[in-house]
Write a protein that holds these residues in place. Structure first.
Motif, PDB file in Angstrom:
ATOM      1  N   ARG A   2       0.863  -1.169   0.000  1.00 44.97           N
ATOM      2  CA  ARG A   2       0.000   0.000   0.000  1.00 44.97           C
ATOM      3  C   ARG A   2       0.903   1.224   0.000  1.00 44.97           C
ATOM      4  NH1 ARG A   2      -5.228  -0.746  -1.595  1.00 44.97           N
ATOM      5  NH2 ARG A   2      -6.039  -2.665  -0.670  1.00 44.97           N
ATOM      6  N   ILE A   3       0.756   2.048  -1.005  1.00 44.60           N
ATOM      7  CA  ILE A   3       1.649   3.193  -1.181  1.00 44.60           C
ATOM      8  C   ILE A   3       0.850   4.484  -1.207  1.00 44.60           C
ATOM      9  CG2 ILE A   3       3.241   4.313  -2.803  1.00 44.60           C
ATOM     10  CD1 ILE A   3       4.287   1.591  -3.557  1.00 44.60           C
ATOM     11  N   ASP A   4       1.355   5.478  -0.484  1.00 40.44           N
ATOM     12  CA  ASP A   4       0.781   6.824  -0.475  1.00 40.44           C
ATOM     13  C   ASP A   4       1.906   7.835  -0.634  1.00 40.44           C
ATOM     14  OD1 ASP A   4      -2.275   6.804   0.596  1.00 40.44           O
ATOM     15  OD2 ASP A   4      -1.135   5.183   1.570  1.00 40.44           O
ATOM     16  N   GLY A   5       1.613   8.920  -1.324  1.00 46.16           N
ATOM     17  CA  GLY A   5       2.617   9.971  -1.409  1.00 46.16           C
ATOM     18  C   GLY A   5       2.420  10.868  -2.612  1.00 46.16           C
ATOM     19  N   THR A   6       3.251  11.906  -2.650  1.00 45.09           N
ATOM     20  CA  THR A   6       3.276  12.849  -3.769  1.00 45.09           C
ATOM     21  C   THR A   6       4.708  12.949  -4.264  1.00 45.09           C
ATOM     22  OG1 THR A   6       1.447  14.142  -2.854  1.00 45.09           O
ATOM     23  CG2 THR A   6       2.820  15.213  -4.516  1.00 45.09           C
ATOM     24  N   TRP A   7       4.884  12.819  -5.568  1.00 45.20           N
ATOM     25  CA  TRP A   7       6.204  12.876  -6.186  1.00 45.20           C
ATOM     26  C   TRP A   7       6.214  14.042  -7.175  1.00 45.20           C
ATOM     27  CZ3 TRP A   7       3.630   8.695  -4.583  1.00 45.20           C
ATOM     28  CH2 TRP A   7       4.307   7.767  -3.774  1.00 45.20           C
ATOM     29  N   ASN A   8       7.190  14.934  -7.015  1.00 44.72           N
ATOM     30  CA  ASN A   8       7.274  16.129  -7.853  1.00 44.72           C
ATOM     31  C   ASN A   8       8.121  15.883  -9.099  1.00 44.72           C
ATOM     32  OD1 ASN A   8       5.854  17.546  -5.802  1.00 44.72           O
ATOM     33  ND2 ASN A   8       7.772  17.913  -4.701  1.00 44.72           N
ATOM     34  N   TYR A   9       7.994  16.794 -10.049  1.00 51.10           N
ATOM     35  CA  TYR A   9       8.821  16.806 -11.259  1.00 51.10           C
ATOM     36  C   TYR A   9       8.691  15.509 -12.071  1.00 51.10           C
ATOM     37  CZ  TYR A   9      10.863  20.724  -8.735  1.00 51.10           C
ATOM     38  OH  TYR A   9      11.045  21.892  -8.036  1.00 51.10           O
ATOM     39  N   CYS A  10       7.477  15.113 -12.328  1.00 54.83           N
ATOM     40  CA  CYS A  10       7.224  13.874 -13.076  1.00 54.83           C
ATOM     41  C   CYS A  10       7.020  14.205 -14.558  1.00 54.83           C
ATOM     42  CB  CYS A  10       6.011  13.153 -12.506  1.00 54.83           C
ATOM     43  SG  CYS A  10       6.188  12.721 -10.763  1.00 54.83           S
ATOM     44  N   SER A  11       8.107  14.467 -15.252  1.00 54.89           N
ATOM     45  CA  SER A  11       8.047  14.886 -16.652  1.00 54.89           C
ATOM     46  C   SER A  11       7.446  13.797 -17.519  1.00 54.89           C
ATOM     47  CB  SER A  11       9.453  15.233 -17.146  1.00 54.89           C
ATOM     48  OG  SER A  11      10.053  16.216 -16.335  1.00 54.89           O
ATOM     49  N   GLY A  12       6.446  14.178 -18.313  1.00 59.80           N
ATOM     50  CA  GLY A  12       5.754  13.223 -19.156  1.00 59.80           C
ATOM     51  C   GLY A  12       4.436  12.753 -18.593  1.00 59.80           C
ATOM     52  N   SER A  13       4.031  13.306 -17.458  1.00 59.92           N
ATOM     53  CA  SER A  13       2.842  12.806 -16.768  1.00 59.92           C
ATOM     54  C   SER A  13       1.512  13.019 -17.495  1.00 59.92           C
ATOM     55  CB  SER A  13       2.756  13.416 -15.364  1.00 59.92           C
ATOM     56  OG  SER A  13       2.773  14.826 -15.414  1.00 59.92           O
ATOM     57  N   PRO A  14       1.337  14.049 -18.340  1.00 58.72           N
ATOM     58  CA  PRO A  14       0.012  14.247 -18.949  1.00 58.72           C
ATOM     59  C   PRO A  14      -0.487  13.059 -19.777  1.00 58.72           C
ATOM     60  CG  PRO A  14       1.252  16.275 -19.096  1.00 58.72           C
ATOM     61  CD  PRO A  14       2.197  15.232 -18.569  1.00 58.72           C
ATOM     62  N   TYR A  15       0.393  12.344 -20.439  1.00 61.55           N
ATOM     63  CA  TYR A  15      -0.026  11.206 -21.262  1.00 61.55           C
ATOM     64  C   TYR A  15       0.505   9.879 -20.711  1.00 61.55           C
ATOM     65  CZ  TYR A  15      -0.969  15.070 -24.450  1.00 61.55           C
ATOM     66  OH  TYR A  15      -1.422  16.250 -25.002  1.00 61.55           O
ATOM     67  N   ALA A  16       0.842   9.859 -19.442  1.00 61.11           N
ATOM     68  CA  ALA A  16       1.507   8.692 -18.842  1.00 61.11           C
ATOM     69  C   ALA A  16       0.611   7.464 -18.818  1.00 61.11           C
ATOM     70  CB  ALA A  16       1.965   9.019 -17.433  1.00 61.11           C
ATOM     71  N   THR A  17       1.214   6.327 -19.117  1.00 55.92           N
ATOM     72  CA  THR A  17       0.551   5.030 -18.935  1.00 55.92           C
ATOM     73  C   THR A  17       0.936   4.410 -17.592  1.00 55.92           C
ATOM     74  OG1 THR A  17       2.377   3.842 -20.027  1.00 55.92           O
ATOM     75  CG2 THR A  17       0.560   4.605 -21.427  1.00 55.92           C
ATOM     76  N   HIS A  18       2.083   4.834 -17.037  1.00 49.70           N
ATOM     77  CA  HIS A  18       2.596   4.303 -15.779  1.00 49.70           C
ATOM     78  C   HIS A  18       3.400   5.390 -15.068  1.00 49.70           C
ATOM     79  CE1 HIS A  18       1.952   0.706 -18.266  1.00 49.70           C
ATOM     80  NE2 HIS A  18       1.781   0.040 -17.137  1.00 49.70           N
ATOM     81  N   PHE A  19       3.769   5.135 -13.833  1.00 53.68           N
ATOM     82  CA  PHE A  19       4.655   6.000 -13.076  1.00 53.68           C
ATOM     83  C   PHE A  19       5.680   5.137 -12.355  1.00 53.68           C
ATOM     84  CE2 PHE A  19       5.492   7.799  -8.748  1.00 53.68           C
ATOM     85  CZ  PHE A  19       6.411   8.753  -9.154  1.00 53.68           C
ATOM     86  N   MET A  20       6.951   5.540 -12.439  1.00 54.74           N
ATOM     87  CA  MET A  20       8.038   4.841 -11.764  1.00 54.74           C
ATOM     88  C   MET A  20       8.606   5.760 -10.684  1.00 54.74           C
ATOM     89  SD  MET A  20      11.540   3.216 -13.454  1.00 54.74           S
ATOM     90  CE  MET A  20      10.607   2.056 -14.475  1.00 54.74           C
ATOM     91  N   GLY A  21       8.584   5.294  -9.463  1.00 53.24           N
ATOM     92  CA  GLY A  21       9.065   6.131  -8.371  1.00 53.24           C
ATOM     93  C   GLY A  21       9.827   5.342  -7.330  1.00 53.24           C
TER      94      GLY A  21
END
Length: 413
Positions: free
Chosen positions: A148-167
Protein backbone atom coordinates in the motif's frame (compact mmCIF):
# COMPACT_ATOMS: atom_id res chain seq x y z
CA UNK A 1 -2.81 -7.81 -34.41
CA UNK A 2 -0.36 -10.05 -36.26
CA UNK A 3 1.67 -12.57 -34.32
CA UNK A 4 5.29 -13.47 -34.93
CA UNK A 5 7.47 -16.12 -33.36
CA UNK A 6 10.30 -14.93 -31.20
CA UNK A 7 13.64 -16.61 -30.67
CA UNK A 8 12.27 -18.66 -27.80
CA UNK A 9 9.57 -20.09 -30.06
CA UNK A 10 6.57 -18.47 -28.38
CA UNK A 11 4.11 -16.11 -30.04
CA UNK A 12 4.76 -12.39 -29.57
CA UNK A 13 2.93 -9.32 -30.84
CA UNK A 14 4.54 -7.38 -33.66
CA UNK A 15 4.80 -3.59 -33.66
CA UNK A 16 2.45 -1.62 -35.93
CA UNK A 17 5.17 -1.35 -38.60
CA UNK A 18 7.36 -4.47 -38.49
CA UNK A 19 9.61 -3.19 -41.27
CA UNK A 20 10.33 0.21 -39.71
CA UNK A 21 14.05 1.05 -39.47
CA UNK A 22 16.00 3.32 -37.10
CA UNK A 23 16.84 5.61 -40.02
CA UNK A 24 13.16 6.00 -40.87
CA UNK A 25 12.10 6.81 -37.32
CA UNK A 26 14.88 9.42 -37.00
CA UNK A 27 13.75 10.93 -40.30
CA UNK A 28 10.23 11.20 -38.90
CA UNK A 29 11.56 13.15 -35.92
CA UNK A 30 13.46 15.44 -38.28
CA UNK A 31 10.25 16.10 -40.21
CA UNK A 32 8.21 16.79 -37.07
CA UNK A 33 10.75 19.01 -35.25
CA UNK A 34 10.31 22.16 -37.42
CA UNK A 35 6.56 21.98 -36.83
CA UNK A 36 7.16 22.27 -33.09
CA UNK A 37 8.97 25.63 -33.34
CA UNK A 38 5.90 27.86 -33.92
CA UNK A 39 3.96 25.97 -31.22
CA UNK A 40 6.38 26.62 -28.38
CA UNK A 41 4.33 29.41 -26.81
CA UNK A 42 1.13 27.38 -26.74
CA UNK A 43 3.02 24.40 -25.33
CA UNK A 44 4.32 26.55 -22.47
CA UNK A 45 0.87 27.99 -21.82
CA UNK A 46 -0.70 24.53 -21.76
CA UNK A 47 2.28 23.20 -19.74
CA UNK A 48 2.60 20.15 -22.02
CA UNK A 49 2.54 19.33 -25.72
CA UNK A 50 -0.78 19.06 -27.51
CA UNK A 51 -2.93 15.99 -27.99
CA UNK A 52 -2.35 16.01 -31.75
CA UNK A 53 1.41 16.10 -31.16
CA UNK A 54 1.09 13.16 -28.79
CA UNK A 55 -0.91 11.26 -31.43
CA UNK A 56 1.70 12.08 -34.07
CA UNK A 57 4.43 10.70 -31.81
CA UNK A 58 2.43 7.52 -31.27
CA UNK A 59 1.85 7.06 -35.02
CA UNK A 60 5.55 7.64 -35.66
CA UNK A 61 6.42 4.83 -33.22
CA UNK A 62 8.34 7.08 -30.80
CA UNK A 63 6.82 5.50 -27.68
CA UNK A 64 7.97 2.01 -28.74
CA UNK A 65 11.61 2.69 -29.60
CA UNK A 66 12.94 1.15 -26.36
CA UNK A 67 10.11 -1.34 -25.76
CA UNK A 68 11.26 -4.97 -26.26
CA UNK A 69 10.27 -6.76 -29.46
CA UNK A 70 8.72 -9.51 -27.35
CA UNK A 71 5.97 -7.03 -26.40
CA UNK A 72 5.40 -5.29 -29.72
CA UNK A 73 8.19 -2.73 -29.47
CA UNK A 74 10.94 -1.83 -31.93
CA UNK A 75 13.90 -2.35 -29.56
CA UNK A 76 16.04 -0.02 -31.67
CA UNK A 77 18.58 0.91 -29.01
CA UNK A 78 19.51 4.02 -27.10
CA UNK A 79 21.37 5.62 -30.02
CA UNK A 80 18.15 5.83 -32.03
CA UNK A 81 16.09 6.92 -29.06
CA UNK A 82 18.48 9.70 -28.08
CA UNK A 83 18.77 10.93 -31.68
CA UNK A 84 14.98 11.30 -31.75
CA UNK A 85 14.94 13.10 -28.39
CA UNK A 86 17.74 15.47 -29.44
CA UNK A 87 15.96 16.28 -32.69
CA UNK A 88 12.66 17.06 -30.96
CA UNK A 89 14.40 19.23 -28.35
CA UNK A 90 16.02 21.20 -31.18
CA UNK A 91 12.54 22.16 -32.34
CA UNK A 92 10.99 22.68 -28.90
CA UNK A 93 12.99 22.10 -25.69
CA UNK A 94 9.89 21.49 -23.56
CA UNK A 95 8.47 18.99 -26.02
CA UNK A 96 11.78 17.15 -26.34
CA UNK A 97 12.17 17.00 -22.58
CA UNK A 98 8.63 15.79 -21.95
CA UNK A 99 8.85 13.14 -24.67
CA UNK A 100 12.26 11.88 -23.57
CA UNK A 101 11.59 11.74 -19.84
CA UNK A 102 8.27 9.99 -20.47
CA UNK A 103 9.37 7.37 -23.00
CA UNK A 104 12.88 6.70 -21.69
CA UNK A 105 11.92 4.52 -18.74
CA UNK A 106 10.99 1.63 -20.98
CA UNK A 107 14.71 0.81 -20.77
CA UNK A 108 15.00 0.42 -16.97
CA UNK A 109 11.61 -1.30 -16.90
CA UNK A 110 12.82 -3.82 -19.49
CA UNK A 111 16.21 -4.16 -17.78
CA UNK A 112 15.46 -4.41 -14.08
CA UNK A 113 12.06 -6.08 -13.75
CA UNK A 114 11.13 -9.71 -14.28
CA UNK A 115 9.10 -11.34 -17.03
CA UNK A 116 5.76 -11.19 -15.22
CA UNK A 117 6.14 -7.48 -14.56
CA UNK A 118 7.21 -6.70 -18.11
CA UNK A 119 4.29 -8.61 -19.61
CA UNK A 120 1.97 -6.31 -17.64
CA UNK A 121 3.88 -3.09 -18.16
CA UNK A 122 4.23 -3.41 -21.91
CA UNK A 123 0.84 -4.96 -22.63
CA UNK A 124 -0.40 -1.75 -24.26
CA UNK A 125 2.57 -1.44 -26.62
CA UNK A 126 3.21 2.28 -26.13
CA UNK A 127 4.96 2.95 -22.82
CA UNK A 128 5.03 6.43 -21.25
CA UNK A 129 6.34 6.35 -17.72
CA UNK A 130 7.61 9.45 -15.89
CA UNK A 131 9.99 8.75 -13.04
CA UNK A 132 11.60 10.54 -10.13
CA UNK A 133 14.76 9.64 -8.25
CA UNK A 134 13.87 11.22 -4.89
CA UNK A 135 12.24 8.71 -2.50
CA UNK A 136 9.01 10.00 -1.03
CA UNK A 137 5.75 8.83 0.51
CA UNK A 138 5.10 5.73 2.59
CA UNK A 139 4.85 2.02 1.87
CA UNK A 140 3.23 -0.67 4.00
CA UNK A 141 2.68 -4.36 3.43
CA UNK A 142 -0.95 -5.06 2.50
CA UNK A 143 -1.01 -8.77 3.39
CA UNK A 144 -1.94 -9.85 -0.16
CA UNK A 145 1.49 -10.02 -1.72
CA UNK A 146 1.86 -6.33 -2.35
CA UNK A 147 2.30 -2.85 -0.96
CA UNK A 148 0.00 0.00 0.00
CA UNK A 149 1.65 3.19 -1.18
CA UNK A 150 0.78 6.82 -0.47
CA UNK A 151 2.62 9.97 -1.41
CA UNK A 152 3.28 12.85 -3.77
CA UNK A 153 6.20 12.88 -6.19
CA UNK A 154 7.27 16.13 -7.85
CA UNK A 155 8.82 16.81 -11.26
CA UNK A 156 7.22 13.87 -13.08
CA UNK A 157 8.05 14.89 -16.65
CA UNK A 158 5.75 13.22 -19.16
CA UNK A 159 2.84 12.81 -16.77
CA UNK A 160 0.01 14.25 -18.95
CA UNK A 161 -0.03 11.21 -21.26
CA UNK A 162 1.51 8.69 -18.84
CA UNK A 163 0.55 5.03 -18.93
CA UNK A 164 2.60 4.30 -15.78
CA UNK A 165 4.66 6.00 -13.08
CA UNK A 166 8.04 4.84 -11.76
CA UNK A 167 9.06 6.13 -8.37
CA UNK A 168 10.98 5.46 -5.19
CA UNK A 169 9.44 5.13 -1.75
CA UNK A 170 11.15 4.50 1.60
CA UNK A 171 10.35 0.95 2.68
CA UNK A 172 10.51 -0.07 6.35
CA UNK A 173 13.80 -1.52 7.51
CA UNK A 174 14.06 -4.95 9.11
CA UNK A 175 15.54 -5.78 12.52
CA UNK A 176 16.17 -2.16 13.43
CA UNK A 177 17.68 -1.22 10.07
CA UNK A 178 16.90 2.24 8.66
CA UNK A 179 14.39 2.59 5.79
CA UNK A 180 15.73 1.84 2.32
CA UNK A 181 14.46 3.03 -1.07
CA UNK A 182 12.14 0.76 -3.01
CA UNK A 183 11.73 1.19 -6.76
CA UNK A 184 8.18 0.62 -7.96
CA UNK A 185 6.00 1.03 -11.03
CA UNK A 186 2.33 1.97 -10.69
CA UNK A 187 -0.20 1.70 -13.55
CA UNK A 188 -2.24 4.73 -14.58
CA UNK A 189 -5.31 3.86 -12.56
CA UNK A 190 -3.29 4.06 -9.32
CA UNK A 191 -2.30 7.73 -9.54
CA UNK A 192 -3.48 11.18 -10.53
CA UNK A 193 -1.68 14.24 -11.87
CA UNK A 194 -1.71 17.60 -10.12
CA UNK A 195 -2.12 20.83 -12.07
CA UNK A 196 0.98 22.38 -10.53
CA UNK A 197 3.43 22.98 -13.38
CA UNK A 198 4.27 26.03 -15.47
CA UNK A 199 5.43 28.61 -12.92
CA UNK A 200 9.12 27.79 -13.24
CA UNK A 201 11.72 29.83 -15.15
CA UNK A 202 12.11 27.32 -17.95
CA UNK A 203 10.82 24.05 -19.40
CA UNK A 204 7.34 25.41 -18.75
CA UNK A 205 5.81 23.06 -21.31
CA UNK A 206 7.57 19.89 -20.20
CA UNK A 207 4.59 18.33 -18.44
CA UNK A 208 6.61 17.97 -15.24
CA UNK A 209 3.59 17.89 -12.94
CA UNK A 210 3.44 16.17 -9.57
CA UNK A 211 1.89 12.73 -9.25
CA UNK A 212 -0.20 11.66 -6.27
CA UNK A 213 -0.92 8.12 -5.11
CA UNK A 214 -3.56 7.70 -2.42
CA UNK A 215 -3.93 4.26 -0.90
CA UNK A 216 -2.57 2.73 -4.07
CA UNK A 217 -1.82 -0.98 -4.35
CA UNK A 218 1.35 -2.12 -6.08
CA UNK A 219 1.97 -5.89 -6.29
CA UNK A 220 5.33 -7.35 -5.36
CA UNK A 221 6.37 -8.10 -8.93
CA UNK A 222 6.17 -4.36 -9.76
CA UNK A 223 8.55 -3.47 -6.92
CA UNK A 224 12.30 -3.80 -6.39
CA UNK A 225 13.01 -3.59 -2.65
CA UNK A 226 16.17 -1.87 -1.45
CA UNK A 227 16.86 -0.57 -4.94
CA UNK A 228 17.55 2.92 -6.24
CA UNK A 229 17.64 3.30 -10.01
CA UNK A 230 20.82 5.40 -10.01
CA UNK A 231 22.74 2.90 -7.87
CA UNK A 232 21.92 -0.40 -9.57
CA UNK A 233 24.98 -2.56 -10.22
CA UNK A 234 24.71 -4.44 -13.51
CA UNK A 235 28.05 -6.26 -13.58
CA UNK A 236 26.29 -9.46 -12.52
CA UNK A 237 23.75 -9.28 -15.31
CA UNK A 238 20.11 -8.15 -15.27
CA UNK A 239 16.71 -9.85 -15.62
CA UNK A 240 16.17 -8.00 -18.89
CA UNK A 241 19.41 -9.18 -20.44
CA UNK A 242 18.58 -12.76 -19.56
CA UNK A 243 15.00 -12.44 -20.80
CA UNK A 244 15.57 -10.66 -24.10
CA UNK A 245 19.16 -11.52 -24.99
CA UNK A 246 19.74 -7.87 -25.85
CA UNK A 247 22.86 -6.53 -24.10
CA UNK A 248 21.40 -3.01 -23.98
CA UNK A 249 18.96 -4.26 -21.36
CA UNK A 250 22.02 -4.83 -19.17
CA UNK A 251 23.58 -1.36 -19.27
CA UNK A 252 24.32 1.11 -16.51
CA UNK A 253 21.23 2.93 -15.29
CA UNK A 254 22.99 6.02 -13.94
CA UNK A 255 24.89 6.76 -17.14
CA UNK A 256 21.81 6.22 -19.27
CA UNK A 257 19.87 8.68 -17.11
CA UNK A 258 22.39 11.44 -17.72
CA UNK A 259 22.94 10.53 -21.38
CA UNK A 260 19.29 11.51 -21.82
CA UNK A 261 19.80 14.94 -20.28
CA UNK A 262 23.05 15.59 -22.14
CA UNK A 263 21.37 14.69 -25.43
CA UNK A 264 18.51 17.08 -24.67
CA UNK A 265 21.01 19.84 -23.84
CA UNK A 266 22.64 19.36 -27.24
CA UNK A 267 19.28 19.60 -29.00
CA UNK A 268 18.36 22.77 -27.11
CA UNK A 269 21.69 24.42 -27.91
CA UNK A 270 21.34 23.47 -31.58
CA UNK A 271 17.94 25.17 -31.61
CA UNK A 272 19.49 28.36 -30.22
CA UNK A 273 22.21 28.20 -32.87
CA UNK A 274 19.55 27.78 -35.57
CA UNK A 275 17.81 30.94 -34.34
CA UNK A 276 21.10 32.84 -34.15
CA UNK A 277 21.93 31.71 -37.69
CA UNK A 278 18.68 33.23 -38.93
CA UNK A 279 19.66 36.52 -37.29
CA UNK A 280 23.07 36.35 -38.98
CA UNK A 281 21.46 36.71 -42.41
CA UNK A 282 18.39 38.80 -41.54
CA UNK A 283 19.92 41.47 -39.26
CA UNK A 284 22.58 44.08 -39.91
CA UNK A 285 25.19 45.68 -37.68
CA UNK A 286 24.28 48.87 -35.81
CA UNK A 287 27.34 50.96 -36.76
CA UNK A 288 29.08 51.67 -40.06
CA UNK A 289 30.03 49.93 -42.14
CA UNK A 290 26.49 48.52 -42.00
CA UNK A 291 26.59 44.95 -43.24
CA UNK A 292 24.75 41.76 -42.44
CA UNK A 293 25.86 40.09 -39.27
CA UNK A 294 27.15 37.20 -41.37
CA UNK A 295 29.67 39.61 -42.89
CA UNK A 296 30.80 41.12 -39.59
CA UNK A 297 33.97 39.70 -37.96
CA UNK A 298 32.60 39.96 -34.42
CA UNK A 299 29.40 38.07 -35.19
CA UNK A 300 31.40 35.55 -37.20
CA UNK A 301 33.52 34.92 -34.12
CA UNK A 302 30.55 34.62 -31.73
CA UNK A 303 28.72 32.25 -34.07
CA UNK A 304 31.83 30.18 -34.71
CA UNK A 305 32.68 29.92 -31.00
CA UNK A 306 29.19 28.69 -30.14
CA UNK A 307 29.03 26.35 -33.13
CA UNK A 308 32.33 24.77 -32.10
CA UNK A 309 31.21 24.23 -28.52
CA UNK A 310 27.91 22.69 -29.58
CA UNK A 311 29.55 20.45 -32.20
CA UNK A 312 32.03 19.26 -29.58
CA UNK A 313 29.22 18.55 -27.14
CA UNK A 314 27.33 16.57 -29.79
CA UNK A 315 30.45 14.56 -30.67
CA UNK A 316 31.10 13.83 -27.01
CA UNK A 317 27.61 12.62 -26.22
CA UNK A 318 27.50 10.43 -29.34
CA UNK A 319 30.84 8.90 -28.41
CA UNK A 320 29.55 8.33 -24.87
CA UNK A 321 26.53 6.53 -26.31
CA UNK A 322 28.87 4.36 -28.40
CA UNK A 323 30.95 3.54 -25.31
CA UNK A 324 27.77 2.67 -23.40
CA UNK A 325 26.67 0.29 -26.13
CA UNK A 326 30.10 -1.27 -26.52
CA UNK A 327 30.29 -1.96 -22.79
CA UNK A 328 26.87 -3.60 -22.94
CA UNK A 329 27.94 -5.74 -25.91
CA UNK A 330 30.78 -7.24 -23.89
CA UNK A 331 28.23 -8.98 -21.70
CA UNK A 332 27.68 -9.26 -17.94
CA UNK A 333 30.66 -8.19 -15.88
CA UNK A 334 31.98 -5.62 -18.34
CA UNK A 335 29.84 -2.65 -17.30
CA UNK A 336 31.23 -1.69 -13.90
CA UNK A 337 30.23 1.10 -11.55
CA UNK A 338 33.40 2.96 -12.54
CA UNK A 339 32.33 2.86 -16.20
CA UNK A 340 28.88 4.10 -15.22
CA UNK A 341 30.34 7.04 -13.32
CA UNK A 342 32.89 7.95 -15.98
CA UNK A 343 30.19 8.19 -18.64
CA UNK A 344 28.14 10.34 -16.28
CA UNK A 345 31.03 12.82 -15.94
CA UNK A 346 31.31 13.04 -19.75
CA UNK A 347 27.66 14.03 -19.79
CA UNK A 348 28.35 16.71 -17.20
CA UNK A 349 30.90 18.30 -19.53
CA UNK A 350 28.48 18.07 -22.47
CA UNK A 351 25.88 20.01 -20.49
CA UNK A 352 28.46 22.61 -19.46
CA UNK A 353 29.56 23.14 -23.07
CA UNK A 354 26.00 23.63 -24.25
CA UNK A 355 25.27 26.07 -21.44
CA UNK A 356 28.43 28.10 -22.09
CA UNK A 357 27.64 28.26 -25.82
CA UNK A 358 24.18 29.68 -25.20
CA UNK A 359 24.76 31.71 -22.04
CA UNK A 360 28.21 32.99 -22.96
CA UNK A 361 28.01 33.51 -26.74
CA UNK A 362 24.55 33.44 -28.27
CA UNK A 363 22.28 35.02 -25.67
CA UNK A 364 24.37 38.13 -24.85
CA UNK A 365 25.16 38.95 -28.51
CA UNK A 366 21.80 38.23 -30.15
CA UNK A 367 20.49 41.70 -29.38
CA UNK A 368 17.82 42.92 -26.99
CA UNK A 369 14.93 42.44 -29.43
CA UNK A 370 15.94 38.82 -29.92
CA UNK A 371 15.94 37.93 -26.23
CA UNK A 372 12.56 39.38 -25.31
CA UNK A 373 10.20 37.00 -23.55
CA UNK A 374 8.99 34.38 -25.99
CA UNK A 375 11.76 34.77 -28.53
CA UNK A 376 13.40 31.51 -29.45
CA UNK A 377 16.88 32.27 -28.07
CA UNK A 378 15.38 33.64 -24.87
CA UNK A 379 13.31 30.49 -24.44
CA UNK A 380 16.30 28.20 -24.96
CA UNK A 381 18.28 30.28 -22.46
CA UNK A 382 15.52 29.81 -19.88
CA UNK A 383 15.17 26.11 -20.61
CA UNK A 384 18.89 25.37 -20.55
CA UNK A 385 19.25 27.42 -17.38
CA UNK A 386 16.60 25.26 -15.74
CA UNK A 387 18.29 22.08 -16.98
CA UNK A 388 21.73 23.26 -15.89
CA UNK A 389 20.57 24.27 -12.41
CA UNK A 390 18.38 21.21 -11.82
CA UNK A 391 19.43 19.86 -8.41
CA UNK A 392 19.12 16.28 -9.60
CA UNK A 393 21.48 17.03 -12.48
CA UNK A 394 23.78 19.93 -11.64
CA UNK A 395 24.43 19.17 -7.98
CA UNK A 396 24.48 15.39 -8.40
CA UNK A 397 26.79 15.39 -11.43
CA UNK A 398 29.16 18.09 -10.25
CA UNK A 399 29.64 16.81 -6.71
CA UNK A 400 28.46 13.29 -5.97
CA UNK A 401 29.36 11.62 -9.26
CA UNK A 402 32.79 13.24 -9.47
CA UNK A 403 33.79 12.07 -6.00
CA UNK A 404 32.33 8.60 -6.52
CA UNK A 405 34.30 8.19 -9.75
CA UNK A 406 37.56 8.87 -7.90
CA UNK A 407 36.61 6.48 -5.10
CA UNK A 408 35.72 3.75 -7.59
CA UNK A 409 38.95 4.26 -9.50
CA UNK A 410 41.15 3.99 -6.40
CA UNK A 411 39.08 1.45 -4.49
CA UNK A 412 38.25 3.85 -1.66
CA UNK A 413 35.15 2.88 0.33
Amino acid sequence: MTVATNAAGSGSPQPPEPGLTPEEIIARAEAIAPLLVPRQAETEQRTYYAQDTHEAFARAGFYRILVPKRYGGYEFGIDTFLRVATTLARGCPSTGWMYCLGATHALPAASLFGERAQAELFAGGDFICPATIVPNGTAERDGDGGWRIDGTWNYCSGSPYATHFMGHVPMPGEDGEPPAPMLFVAPREQFRRLDDWGGQLGLKGSGSHSIVIEDGRVPDHLTLPRTHMSEVLVDGGTPGYRLHGNPEYGGGSLSFMVLEVASLAVGMAQGALDAYGELMVSRTTLFPPVVTRAEDPDYQFWYGEAAGMIATAEAAVRQAVTQWQELCARGPGAFTREHDLRLATICREVIRLCWHAVEGQLFPTAGSSSVRHGERIERVWRDLSTLHSHSGIGVFLSAVTTRELARARFGVK
